[in-house]
Design an enzyme around this catalytic site. Structure first.
Site, PDB file in Angstrom:
ATOM      1  N   LYS A  26       0.839  -1.201   0.000  1.00 21.61           N
ATOM      2  CA  LYS A  26       0.000   0.000   0.000  1.00 21.61           C
ATOM      3  C   LYS A  26       0.875   1.253   0.000  1.00 21.61           C
ATOM      4  O   LYS A  26       0.683   2.157  -0.806  1.00 21.61           O
ATOM      5  CB  LYS A  26      -0.898  -0.033   1.239  1.00 21.61           C
ATOM      6  CG  LYS A  26      -2.025   0.969   1.222  1.00 21.61           C
ATOM      7  CD  LYS A  26      -2.851   0.880   2.513  1.00 21.61           C
ATOM      8  CE  LYS A  26      -3.680  -0.385   2.573  1.00 21.61           C
ATOM      9  NZ  LYS A  26      -4.326  -0.584   3.870  1.00 21.61           N
ATOM     10  N   ARG A  97      -3.208   3.365   8.650  1.00 20.59           N
ATOM     11  CA  ARG A  97      -3.555   2.177   7.863  1.00 20.59           C
ATOM     12  C   ARG A  97      -2.426   1.158   7.863  1.00 20.59           C
ATOM     13  O   ARG A  97      -1.268   1.496   7.710  1.00 20.59           O
ATOM     14  CB  ARG A  97      -3.818   2.592   6.403  1.00 20.59           C
ATOM     15  CG  ARG A  97      -4.566   3.878   6.247  1.00 20.59           C
ATOM     16  CD  ARG A  97      -4.589   4.354   4.796  1.00 20.59           C
ATOM     17  NE  ARG A  97      -5.336   3.452   3.935  1.00 20.59           N
ATOM     18  CZ  ARG A  97      -5.407   3.590   2.619  1.00 20.59           C
ATOM     19  NH1 ARG A  97      -4.738   4.576   2.018  1.00 20.59           N
ATOM     20  NH2 ARG A  97      -6.092   2.736   1.901  1.00 20.59           N
ATOM     21  N   GLY A 106      -8.242  -6.676   4.677  1.00 17.86           N
ATOM     22  CA  GLY A 106      -9.109  -6.726   5.850  1.00 17.86           C
ATOM     23  C   GLY A 106      -8.550  -7.509   7.021  1.00 17.86           C
ATOM     24  O   GLY A 106      -9.208  -7.662   8.038  1.00 17.86           O
ATOM     25  N   MET A 108      -5.752  -6.879   8.814  1.00 20.46           N
ATOM     26  CA  MET A 108      -5.213  -6.053   9.890  1.00 20.46           C
ATOM     27  C   MET A 108      -6.073  -4.808  10.032  1.00 20.46           C
ATOM     28  O   MET A 108      -7.095  -4.676   9.394  1.00 20.46           O
ATOM     29  CB  MET A 108      -3.758  -5.715   9.595  1.00 20.46           C
ATOM     30  CG  MET A 108      -2.875  -6.951   9.675  1.00 20.46           C
ATOM     31  SD  MET A 108      -1.203  -6.615   9.221  1.00 20.46           S
ATOM     32  CE  MET A 108      -1.351  -6.176   7.523  1.00 20.46           C
ATOM     33  N   ARG A 370      -3.633  -1.564  -6.225  1.00 22.69           N
ATOM     34  CA  ARG A 370      -2.821  -2.780  -6.114  1.00 22.69           C
ATOM     35  C   ARG A 370      -3.256  -3.732  -7.226  1.00 22.69           C
ATOM     36  O   ARG A 370      -4.334  -3.570  -7.793  1.00 22.69           O
ATOM     37  CB  ARG A 370      -3.024  -3.451  -4.757  1.00 22.69           C
ATOM     38  CG  ARG A 370      -4.467  -3.875  -4.546  1.00 22.69           C
ATOM     39  CD  ARG A 370      -4.679  -4.486  -3.174  1.00 22.69           C
ATOM     40  NE  ARG A 370      -6.104  -4.523  -2.866  1.00 22.69           N
ATOM     41  CZ  ARG A 370      -6.607  -4.494  -1.649  1.00 22.69           C
ATOM     42  NH1 ARG A 370      -5.834  -4.411  -0.610  1.00 22.69           N
ATOM     43  NH2 ARG A 370      -7.897  -4.535  -1.455  1.00 22.69           N
ATOM     44  N   HIS A 489     -16.583  -8.377   1.684  1.00 20.68           N
ATOM     45  CA  HIS A 489     -15.539  -9.267   2.180  1.00 20.68           C
ATOM     46  C   HIS A 489     -15.699 -10.664   1.594  1.00 20.68           C
ATOM     47  O   HIS A 489     -14.752 -11.257   1.076  1.00 20.68           O
ATOM     48  CB  HIS A 489     -15.602  -9.327   3.706  1.00 20.68           C
ATOM     49  CG  HIS A 489     -14.630 -10.297   4.298  1.00 20.68           C
ATOM     50  ND1 HIS A 489     -14.975 -11.592   4.605  1.00 20.68           N
ATOM     51  CD2 HIS A 489     -13.318 -10.177   4.577  1.00 20.68           C
ATOM     52  CE1 HIS A 489     -13.909 -12.209   5.075  1.00 20.68           C
ATOM     53  NE2 HIS A 489     -12.899 -11.375   5.080  1.00 20.68           N
ATOM     54  N   SER A 797      13.456 -43.276 -12.465  1.00 18.68           N
ATOM     55  CA  SER A 797      12.296 -42.466 -12.111  1.00 18.68           C
ATOM     56  C   SER A 797      12.296 -42.345 -10.594  1.00 18.68           C
ATOM     57  O   SER A 797      12.255 -43.357  -9.889  1.00 18.68           O
ATOM     58  CB  SER A 797      11.004 -43.135 -12.601  1.00 18.68           C
ATOM     59  OG  SER A 797       9.891 -42.384 -12.173  1.00 18.68           O
ATOM     60  N   CYS A 864       8.017 -39.506 -10.326  1.00 16.62           N
ATOM     61  CA  CYS A 864       6.640 -39.975 -10.442  1.00 16.62           C
ATOM     62  C   CYS A 864       5.897 -39.955  -9.113  1.00 16.62           C
ATOM     63  O   CYS A 864       4.833 -40.512  -8.985  1.00 16.62           O
ATOM     64  CB  CYS A 864       6.600 -41.363 -11.057  1.00 16.62           C
ATOM     65  SG  CYS A 864       7.441 -42.595 -10.049  1.00 16.62           S
ATOM     66  N   TYR A 884      11.689 -35.100 -17.046  1.00  9.16           N
ATOM     67  CA  TYR A 884      10.234 -34.939 -17.014  1.00  9.16           C
ATOM     68  C   TYR A 884       9.718 -35.110 -15.592  1.00  9.16           C
ATOM     69  O   TYR A 884      10.404 -35.634 -14.715  1.00  9.16           O
ATOM     70  CB  TYR A 884       9.544 -35.973 -17.928  1.00  9.16           C
ATOM     71  CG  TYR A 884       9.659 -37.399 -17.450  1.00  9.16           C
ATOM     72  CD1 TYR A 884       8.715 -37.936 -16.550  1.00  9.16           C
ATOM     73  CD2 TYR A 884      10.695 -38.222 -17.872  1.00  9.16           C
ATOM     74  CE1 TYR A 884       8.838 -39.233 -16.092  1.00  9.16           C
ATOM     75  CE2 TYR A 884      10.816 -39.517 -17.417  1.00  9.16           C
ATOM     76  CZ  TYR A 884       9.887 -40.023 -16.530  1.00  9.16           C
ATOM     77  OH  TYR A 884       9.996 -41.298 -16.062  1.00  9.16           O
TER      78      TYR A 884
END
Ligand code: ADP
Ligand code: MG
Ligand code: MG
Length: 908
Positions: A26, A97, A106, A108, A370, A489, A797, A864, A884
């Protein structure tokens, strides 16, 4: 000297947008907005480092450290505004703030109108010529300050907030419905009662000195970094506690100064769908959180949005225009400026912006901007749109998408046929898209209870939600609120979580005490089912069937883009042709793990398997295996067919044999009958299979090395299936994988059986086919001796499930007793079965890869375990040089995106 305070105002700033770590998101953006000429009320930011200092040195020391800088910064605000702080004739009011590095909406605390007292309020009344406004601001301040700084909170969940109780009493006495119906004298009375309540509960007078107010507020914001909901939010979002929050102190601007004032929240694009449409909500004559608190119905910012809203809510155009007009219609000048600013901010920050603004007597002020939280679908659409618009490049578009959030796009939607007969109960706002169906609960804790004890994801039904409900929202299938708009909210949090939410369903009458929900005459109680359509806002009675999501358009575009940048391939773990087909649709480039034992459970096969296990000798086993051979061969043909020439890694039988035999007396009797042997014999055999520690027992290659005929049968089924499939015109790329070796000789023994079987088949049929034999690396010793193992193995693997179990010495089946406690105490940062333990297990993987390739250059290596579909683990696999990863079909897109991101990050 360390600088602890950064000022901003009048298009100048000591900080800038890049300083998020120090100034919080902020504060950094308030500075940056000043620098690019956006109108922002002047103020200053106290750094996040000071928050850390607060927790090490305590309050008094910190006040001492920052006092000179804060006093200087306040003087700067005074110079900008012409008002004086702690002055009762021409008072400067400020907001205090919170603002951390990552946005924690919301979570804090924030305090508005700080600087007011019994005298200052009169000065504000006189200066503004608006007594009501002055007292409205004052009563808000006393309430907020009392709540946050003086601890005037309700004592328990059933208790009402002490201030709300006073307001309710006063309204009842004055016989009015809304806060706005209270007269100025009523507001004065309210302040008096608030202050009396403070005195009664805390024993102290409400502070009249502005400096005392300021220090109290600043320290409370630091303190709120450690409140329960902030801690929980950090945990859910992996935000470290060390970051701390910054504090922003800023001159107040007033949206509650009358009908030419307003306050609102807006987004440069649609956070639910991603549509490139400026949107948001505002309220005339209101302050700060009135819009998001859901107490009054907010109105839409744009005329287009307003019309869409009216249509979805069944509000006539006449009513809309007279009762709920858009900002564009009501304050066209301010709207035009806001629209220009939002375009500018989006272009400047090259991302969708979530902004707060206030209009004071016709003049627009920006209070926050933001990057906006968004759903998975919006995330993908916005990234692809911005790429088209040339606002961002391909790499940025890929990095912008959060891999784990792709999961939301793969979630089911309502079945189209089921929708036709679904009974619509009411319609709220489409706050966060998706389909949810479940039993209703009325308290966040109950959503947790249903999840934990009944294994049911509930629909959380609330009048409105608050940050305390976070945990329950997180485990709910969906959220329904009676009050609150698209920026409430509930709506914002649900979109962040990718959770279906319908907000502001005004017809829903909720009785918390009786735990009932009544909609247009239909009364439901806790546990009754409803369904929510988060994309239309519709609420249906009962269960509505769902179907799989369709994946095309922007999603497909993003997936194509990942292929361009990724180095690693993504395979899937699949045991059936159907799984394989799903994974291919998602872009899997092979099967990394086909578990043959799953094939053993279906239908009659299990009988043959049991016959094999219970046989007295090799002959008996061979007889039973002969029955299994054609069945397995058929399964493999199906899979080879589906994979159409892509590599398929098939693991030989792995689990301990006792998993296949019946354990209840009844089942054992049935089996005895089927096999024509005595029940006692069966019981004894089953008992003899019992192992104290089956994870370390008779399983993996130990089975094939003690009963070679099992490996022989599986090798035969594989090679014959491969030959048969090829004959039908489909290429086969077969990789046979031996599980759980710790010693190269275990692998050698298995490979000999496989090769001999293959040779025999080749002679029988007069044709040959290529295949590879490799191994899983899942016993630590195999990783440590990988150079020896690779002399025999043609590929590796990494089975990171077992490798994690054996490296940490945790049995996955028994971690429930201690892992949650370890996580809570911070002894472990993450569940090592979800996120690969890079330091421990990871070094075995690296060692395995390096040693393996030292004896067999270019050895193909993959993973895997479950980790193959988890973003941070995929990133690790890339850096460890794996070829992979392999994961379950529905995680393939997540792994593809993560793999591309890892490659891009490495290149940067
Ligand atoms: P959060 O991070 O929870 O959004 P904020 O610090 O942004 O908290 O503030 C809460 C509300 O108060 C927002 O609506 C914001 O726009 C408003 N607000 C904050 N500072 C001021 C100010 N100086 N003047 C007017 N409104 C303010
Ligand atoms: Mg805010
Ligand atoms: Mg294993």
């Amino acid at each position: 000297m360390t600088k602890r305070v950064y000022t901003f105002g009048n298009k100048k700033a000591e900080g800038n947008g890049k300083m998020k770590e120090l100034l919080g998101g902020k504060g950094a953006n308030l500075a940056e907005m000043n620098l690019i000429g956006v109108p922002v009320p002047p103020g200053f930011t106290i750094t996040t480092d000071v928050c850390t200092e607060y927790y090490t040195h305590g309050r008094d020391k910190v006040v001492e450290m920052i006092r000179p800088e804060v006093e200087k910064a306040i003087a700067e605000i005074e110079a900008h505004t012409g008002n004086k702080f702690n002055d009762n004739k021409n008072p400067l009011l400020v907001s205090v703030r919170s603002g951390a590095r990552a946005s924690m909406p919301g979570m804090m605390d924030t305090i508005l109108n700080l600087g007011l007292n019994d005298e200052a309020v009169e000065a504000i009344a006189k200066k503004s010529g608006n007594e009501r406004f002055a007292w409205d601001s004052y009563r808000r301040f006393v309430q907020m300050y009392g709540d946050v700084v003086l601890g005037m909170k309700p004592e328990s969940k059933e208790d009402e907030d002490p201030f709300e109780e006073i307001i309710d009493h006063l309204k009842a006495e004055k016989k009015v419905q809304n806060d706005t119906d209270l007269t100025t004298d009523d507001l004065k009375e309210m302040v008096k009662r608030f202050k009396a309540a403070v005195k009664k509960q805390t024993g102290n007078d409400f502070p009249a000195d502005a400096w005392e107010q300021l220090w109290g507020a600043v320290m409370s914001v630091f303190q709120s970094w450690m409140n329960d909901r902030a801690i929980l939010y950090r945990k859910l979002n992996n935000i470290p506690a060390e970051w701390g929050t910054a504090v922003n102190v800023q001159a107040m601007v007033f949206g509650n100064m009358g009908d030419n004032s307003a306050t609102g929240v807006c987004f440069s694009r649609d956070a639910a769908t991603g549509e490139n449409l400026f949107n948001g909500e505002y309220l005339v004559n209101a302050q700060g959180e009135d819009v998001v608190a859901g107490i009054r119905t907010p109105q839409q910012i744009t005329a287009e949005g307003s019309r869409r809203w009216a249509q979805s809510q069944g509000v006539s155009e006449e009513d809309r225009a007279s009762k709920f007009p858009s900002l564009e219609e009501v304050m066209p000048e301010a709207y035009k400026e806001l629209d220009a600013i939002q375009r500018n901010l989006e272009k400047y920050f090259t991302d969708m912006q979530d902004m707060e603004f206030t209009i004071q007597d016709g003049k627009l002020w920006m209070l926050q901007t933001r990057s906006g939280k968004r759903t998975g679908a919006a995330m993908v659409k916005i990234a692809m749109d911005m790429l088209d618009e040339k606002l961002i490049d391909e790499k940025t578009a890929i990095l912008r998408c959060e891999a784990a959030k792709l999961d939301e796009l793969l979630h089911p939607v309502f079945d189209k046929d089921a929708m036709k007969s679904a009974q619509v109960m009411t319609k709220g706002l489409p706050a966060s898209p998706g389909a949810a169906t479940g039993p209703i609960v009325f308290f966040a804790e109950d959503a947790e209870v249903w999840k934990d004890t009944k294994r049911e994801e509930a629909i959380l039904v609330r009048i409105e939600t608050s940050p305390e409900d976070l945990k329950g929202m997180n485990v709910a299938a969906g959220i329904l609120t009676a009050r609150g708009g698209m920026t409430s909210h509930a709506a914002v949090v649900a979109r962040g979580m990718g959770k279906c939410c319908v907000s502001g369903a005004g017809d829903a009458k909720i009785d918390y005490k009786a735990r009932t929900l009544e909609i247009n005459g239909t009364k439901l109680k806790e546990g009754d089912w409803i369904s929510l359509n988060g994309s239309t806002g519709e609420v249906y009675l009962g269960k509505v069937a769902t179907q799989e999501a369709e994946l095309s358009g922007d999603f497909a575009k993003l997936m194509d883009l990942t292929s361009k940048y990724t180095r690693m391939k993504v395979r899937t773990n699949a045991d059936t042709p159907n799984d394989a087909a799903v994974a291919i649709k998602f872009g899997a480039q092979g099967i990394g793990l086909c578990r043959t034992e799953h094939m053993f459970f279906e239908g009659d096969r299990i009988l043959a398997v049991r016959e094999m296990i219970l046989a007295d000798d090799e002959d008996g086993r061979r007889k039973a295996l002969a029955k299994l051979l054609p069945i397995q061969r058929g399964d493999f043909e199906g899979i080879f067919e589906a994979m159409n020439g892509l590599p398929v890694t098939v693991r030989l039988l792995d689990p301990p044999l006792h998993e296949f035999v019946p354990h209840t007396e009844k089942d054992q009797k049935d089996l005895a009958k089927h096999l024509g042997i005595g029940f006692e014999t069966v019981r004894e055999k089953v008992e003899s299979l019992h192992e104290v520690n089956p994870m370390l027992g008779h399983r993996g290659c130990r089975l094939g090395n003690t009963y070679p005929e099992i490996t022989e049968m599986q090798a035969r089924a594989l090679i014959e299936a491969a030959l048969n499939t090829r004959k039908k015109g489909t290429q086969v790329n077969l990789e046979i994988m031996v599980p759980l070796i710790g010693n190269v000789n275990e692998l050698k023994y298995q490979k000999t059986i496989i090769d001999n079987t293959a040779r025999q088949i080749f002679t029988e049929r007069g044709e040959e086919i290529a295949y590879m034999v490799g191994t899983m690396i899942e016993v630590p010793r195999a990783a440590l001796t990988a150079d020896e193992v690779a002399e025999v193995a043609e590929f590796f693997s990494f089975g990171t499930n077992d490798l994690t179990q054996m490296t940490l010495g945790f049995s996955r089946d028994d971690i429930g007793k201690f892992l949650p406690i370890y996580l809570e105490k911070g002894i472990l940062e993450q569940d090592p079965f979800q996120v690969l333990d890079r330091v421990g297990v990871g070094s075995l993987v690296r060692e395995g890869v390096n040693k393996g390739r030292s004896t067999r250059a270019g050895l193909k290596c993959g993973i895997c375990g479950e980790h193959g579909g988890e973003p941070s683990s995929v990133e690790f696999c890339h850096t460890a040089g794996l070829d992979y990863v392999s994961c379950s079909p529905f995680r393939v897109p997540i792994a593809r995106l993560s793999a591309a991101q890892a490659a891009i990050k490495e290149g940067k």
